[in-house]
Write an enzyme that holds these catalytic residues in place. Structure first.
Site, mmCIF file in Angstrom:
data_model
loop_
_atom_site.group_PDB
_atom_site.id
_atom_site.type_symbol
_atom_site.label_atom_id
_atom_site.label_comp_id
_atom_site.label_asym_id
_atom_site.label_seq_id
_atom_site.Cartn_x
_atom_site.Cartn_y
_atom_site.Cartn_z
ATOM 1 C CE LYS A 14 27.966 -24.178 15.027
ATOM 2 N NZ LYS A 14 27.621 -23.229 13.605
ATOM 3 C CE LYS A 74 23.218 -25.334 13.396
ATOM 4 N NZ LYS A 74 23.208 -26.287 12.113
ATOM 5 C CD GLU A 164 24.728 -13.816 6.356
ATOM 6 O OE1 GLU A 164 24.441 -12.542 6.023
ATOM 7 O OE2 GLU A 164 25.757 -14.547 5.936
#
Length: 216
Positions: A14, A74, A164
Protein backbone atom coordinates in the site's frame (compact mmCIF):
# COMPACT_ATOMS: atom_id res chain seq x y z
CA UNK A 1 12.66 -19.67 -0.10
CA UNK A 2 9.91 -22.26 -0.61
CA UNK A 3 6.90 -21.49 -2.81
CA UNK A 4 4.67 -21.92 0.24
CA UNK A 5 6.65 -19.29 2.17
CA UNK A 6 6.50 -16.93 -0.81
CA UNK A 7 2.73 -17.30 -1.07
CA UNK A 8 2.26 -16.73 2.65
CA UNK A 9 4.58 -13.73 2.88
CA UNK A 10 3.62 -11.73 -0.24
CA UNK A 11 0.93 -9.07 0.09
CA UNK A 12 -0.46 -6.06 -1.74
CA UNK A 13 1.85 -3.17 -0.97
CA UNK A 14 0.00 0.00 0.00
CA UNK A 15 3.00 2.30 0.47
CA UNK A 16 6.19 2.13 -1.57
CA UNK A 17 9.60 3.51 -0.59
CA UNK A 18 10.25 5.95 -3.45
CA UNK A 19 13.99 5.94 -2.71
CA UNK A 20 14.37 2.24 -3.56
CA UNK A 21 14.62 1.17 -7.18
CA UNK A 22 14.55 -2.27 -8.78
CA UNK A 23 17.72 -2.99 -10.72
CA UNK A 24 17.42 -3.88 -14.39
CA UNK A 25 18.82 -7.32 -13.59
CA UNK A 26 16.19 -7.96 -10.90
CA UNK A 27 13.39 -6.59 -13.08
CA UNK A 28 14.32 -9.24 -15.65
CA UNK A 29 12.35 -11.73 -13.51
CA UNK A 30 9.25 -9.58 -13.98
CA UNK A 31 9.76 -9.31 -17.73
CA UNK A 32 10.25 -13.07 -17.98
CA UNK A 33 7.00 -13.67 -16.08
CA UNK A 34 5.13 -11.25 -18.33
CA UNK A 35 6.47 -12.94 -21.43
CA UNK A 36 6.40 -16.61 -20.42
CA UNK A 37 3.15 -16.81 -18.45
CA UNK A 38 0.68 -19.44 -19.69
CA UNK A 39 -2.34 -18.66 -21.86
CA UNK A 40 -5.06 -20.75 -23.44
CA UNK A 41 -3.82 -22.28 -26.74
CA UNK A 42 -0.74 -20.06 -26.34
CA UNK A 43 -2.83 -17.11 -27.52
CA UNK A 44 -0.76 -14.52 -25.61
CA UNK A 45 -3.43 -11.82 -26.12
CA UNK A 46 -1.57 -9.10 -24.24
CA UNK A 47 0.64 -6.06 -24.35
CA UNK A 48 2.44 -4.27 -21.51
CA UNK A 49 3.39 -0.63 -21.11
CA UNK A 50 6.33 -0.45 -18.68
CA UNK A 51 7.34 2.76 -16.92
CA UNK A 52 10.44 3.15 -14.73
CA UNK A 53 10.99 6.88 -15.11
CA UNK A 54 9.27 9.75 -13.31
CA UNK A 55 7.85 10.97 -16.61
CA UNK A 56 6.54 7.53 -17.54
CA UNK A 57 4.95 6.94 -14.15
CA UNK A 58 3.36 10.39 -14.29
CA UNK A 59 1.66 9.44 -17.54
CA UNK A 60 0.20 6.30 -15.97
CA UNK A 61 -0.75 8.23 -12.81
CA UNK A 62 -3.11 10.36 -14.91
CA UNK A 63 -5.48 7.39 -14.70
CA UNK A 64 -5.65 7.60 -10.90
CA UNK A 65 -8.27 10.33 -10.82
CA UNK A 66 -11.65 10.90 -9.22
CA UNK A 67 -12.68 7.85 -7.20
CA UNK A 68 -9.30 6.28 -8.00
CA UNK A 69 -7.11 9.15 -6.71
CA UNK A 70 -6.08 7.05 -3.71
CA UNK A 71 -3.99 4.87 -6.05
CA UNK A 72 -1.89 7.75 -7.38
CA UNK A 73 0.90 7.45 -4.75
CA UNK A 74 1.15 3.71 -5.43
CA UNK A 75 2.00 4.59 -9.02
CA UNK A 76 4.22 7.61 -8.42
CA UNK A 77 6.30 6.08 -5.60
CA UNK A 78 6.80 2.64 -7.12
CA UNK A 79 10.00 1.70 -8.92
CA UNK A 80 8.31 0.26 -12.01
CA UNK A 81 4.69 0.37 -13.14
CA UNK A 82 3.12 -1.87 -15.76
CA UNK A 83 -0.11 -1.29 -17.67
CA UNK A 84 -1.74 -4.62 -18.52
CA UNK A 85 -3.58 -4.42 -21.84
CA UNK A 86 -5.57 -7.03 -23.76
CA UNK A 87 -6.11 -7.44 -27.49
CA UNK A 88 -9.31 -6.09 -28.97
CA UNK A 89 -9.59 -9.17 -31.19
CA UNK A 90 -7.84 -12.37 -32.23
CA UNK A 91 -7.61 -11.70 -35.94
CA UNK A 92 -6.63 -14.22 -38.57
CA UNK A 93 -3.46 -12.20 -39.22
CA UNK A 94 -2.51 -12.42 -35.54
CA UNK A 95 -3.18 -16.16 -35.41
CA UNK A 96 -0.96 -16.62 -38.47
CA UNK A 97 1.73 -14.54 -36.78
CA UNK A 98 1.57 -16.73 -33.67
CA UNK A 99 1.96 -19.85 -35.77
CA UNK A 100 4.94 -18.37 -37.63
CA UNK A 101 6.71 -17.46 -34.38
CA UNK A 102 6.12 -20.92 -32.95
CA UNK A 103 7.46 -22.45 -36.15
CA UNK A 104 10.57 -20.26 -36.03
CA UNK A 105 11.09 -21.31 -32.40
CA UNK A 106 11.19 -24.95 -33.50
CA UNK A 107 7.92 -26.16 -32.03
CA UNK A 108 6.85 -28.07 -35.13
CA UNK A 109 8.65 -31.20 -36.24
CA UNK A 110 6.29 -31.68 -39.17
CA UNK A 111 3.87 -29.73 -41.33
CA UNK A 112 1.05 -31.99 -40.18
CA UNK A 113 1.64 -31.16 -36.52
CA UNK A 114 1.80 -27.45 -37.33
CA UNK A 115 -1.52 -27.66 -39.17
CA UNK A 116 -3.06 -29.63 -36.30
CA UNK A 117 -2.09 -26.94 -33.80
CA UNK A 118 -3.38 -24.23 -36.12
CA UNK A 119 -6.70 -26.02 -36.51
CA UNK A 120 -7.03 -26.60 -32.77
CA UNK A 121 -6.31 -23.00 -31.84
CA UNK A 122 -8.58 -21.73 -34.60
CA UNK A 123 -11.30 -24.00 -33.30
CA UNK A 124 -11.17 -22.49 -29.82
CA UNK A 125 -11.15 -18.98 -31.24
CA UNK A 126 -14.18 -19.80 -33.37
CA UNK A 127 -16.05 -21.20 -30.36
CA UNK A 128 -15.55 -17.98 -28.41
CA UNK A 129 -16.42 -15.81 -31.39
CA UNK A 130 -19.70 -17.70 -31.72
CA UNK A 131 -20.35 -17.41 -27.99
CA UNK A 132 -19.62 -13.70 -28.16
CA UNK A 133 -17.24 -13.85 -25.19
CA UNK A 134 -13.86 -13.49 -26.90
CA UNK A 135 -12.99 -10.38 -24.89
CA UNK A 136 -13.82 -12.11 -21.60
CA UNK A 137 -11.80 -15.17 -22.65
CA UNK A 138 -8.77 -13.04 -23.51
CA UNK A 139 -9.02 -11.13 -20.24
CA UNK A 140 -8.94 -14.43 -18.38
CA UNK A 141 -5.58 -15.12 -20.01
CA UNK A 142 -4.37 -11.66 -18.99
CA UNK A 143 -5.28 -12.32 -15.37
CA UNK A 144 -3.46 -15.66 -15.50
CA UNK A 145 -0.45 -13.61 -16.54
CA UNK A 146 -0.96 -11.15 -13.71
CA UNK A 147 -1.10 -13.92 -11.12
CA UNK A 148 2.07 -15.52 -12.46
CA UNK A 149 3.83 -12.16 -12.49
CA UNK A 150 2.83 -11.29 -8.91
CA UNK A 151 4.19 -14.62 -7.74
CA UNK A 152 7.41 -14.16 -9.73
CA UNK A 153 7.89 -10.73 -8.17
CA UNK A 154 7.43 -12.08 -4.65
CA UNK A 155 9.85 -14.94 -5.34
CA UNK A 156 12.41 -12.33 -6.45
CA UNK A 157 11.90 -10.31 -3.23
CA UNK A 158 10.03 -7.54 -5.06
CA UNK A 159 6.83 -6.04 -3.66
CA UNK A 160 3.81 -5.33 -5.83
CA UNK A 161 0.20 -4.22 -5.90
CA UNK A 162 -2.36 -4.94 -8.66
CA UNK A 163 -4.90 -2.18 -9.31
CA UNK A 164 -8.14 -2.20 -11.23
CA UNK A 165 -8.83 1.15 -9.57
CA UNK A 166 -7.68 3.21 -12.53
CA UNK A 167 -9.49 4.93 -15.39
CA UNK A 168 -8.73 2.63 -18.32
CA UNK A 169 -10.15 5.14 -20.79
CA UNK A 170 -7.44 7.58 -19.70
CA UNK A 171 -4.78 4.92 -20.21
CA UNK A 172 -6.17 4.00 -23.61
CA UNK A 173 -6.03 7.62 -24.70
CA UNK A 174 -2.64 8.37 -23.13
CA UNK A 175 -0.92 5.45 -24.85
CA UNK A 176 -3.12 5.28 -27.98
CA UNK A 177 -3.79 1.62 -27.20
CA UNK A 178 -6.99 1.03 -29.23
CA UNK A 179 -5.24 2.21 -32.39
CA UNK A 180 -2.66 -0.52 -31.72
CA UNK A 181 -5.36 -3.15 -31.20
CA UNK A 182 -5.39 -3.20 -27.37
CA UNK A 183 -7.41 -1.98 -24.40
CA UNK A 184 -6.03 -1.27 -20.92
CA UNK A 185 -7.38 -3.51 -18.18
CA UNK A 186 -5.35 -2.90 -15.01
CA UNK A 187 -2.09 -1.57 -13.60
CA UNK A 188 0.50 -3.28 -11.40
CA UNK A 189 3.11 -1.34 -9.45
CA UNK A 190 6.41 -2.94 -8.43
CA UNK A 191 9.02 -1.79 -5.93
CA UNK A 192 9.87 -2.10 -2.27
CA UNK A 193 7.62 -1.49 0.71
CA UNK A 194 8.01 1.53 2.92
CA UNK A 195 8.80 0.82 6.57
CA UNK A 196 5.49 2.36 7.63
CA UNK A 197 3.30 0.44 5.19
CA UNK A 198 0.45 -0.62 7.45
CA UNK A 199 -0.49 -3.60 5.31
CA UNK A 200 2.90 -5.23 5.84
CA UNK A 201 2.18 -5.69 9.55
CA UNK A 202 -1.30 -7.13 9.18
CA UNK A 203 -1.70 -10.92 9.41
CA UNK A 204 -2.73 -12.66 6.21
CA UNK A 205 -6.35 -13.81 6.22
CA UNK A 206 -7.72 -16.59 4.03
CA UNK A 207 -10.71 -18.92 4.30
CA UNK A 208 -9.89 -22.20 6.08
CA UNK A 209 -8.99 -25.31 4.12
CA UNK A 210 -12.09 -27.25 5.15
CA UNK A 211 -14.23 -24.51 3.64
CA UNK A 212 -12.55 -24.28 0.24
CA UNK A 213 -11.35 -27.85 -0.40
CA UNK A 214 -13.52 -30.84 -1.18
CA UNK A 215 -11.56 -34.07 -1.00
CA UNK A 216 -13.16 -36.95 -2.93
Amino acid sequence: MSISHTLRSRYSTKLFDASKQITEQDFRAIKDALRFSPSSVNSQPWHFVIANTEAGKARIAKSAVGNFAYNKPKIENASHVVVFAVRTELSEDYLAHLLAVEDADGRYASADFKQSVSNGRGGFVTIHRELGDTQQWMQKQLYLNMGSTLLAAAAAGIDAVPMEGVDVDVLNQEFDLPAQGFNAVAVVSFGYRAEDDFNAALPKSRLPEDEIFSLI
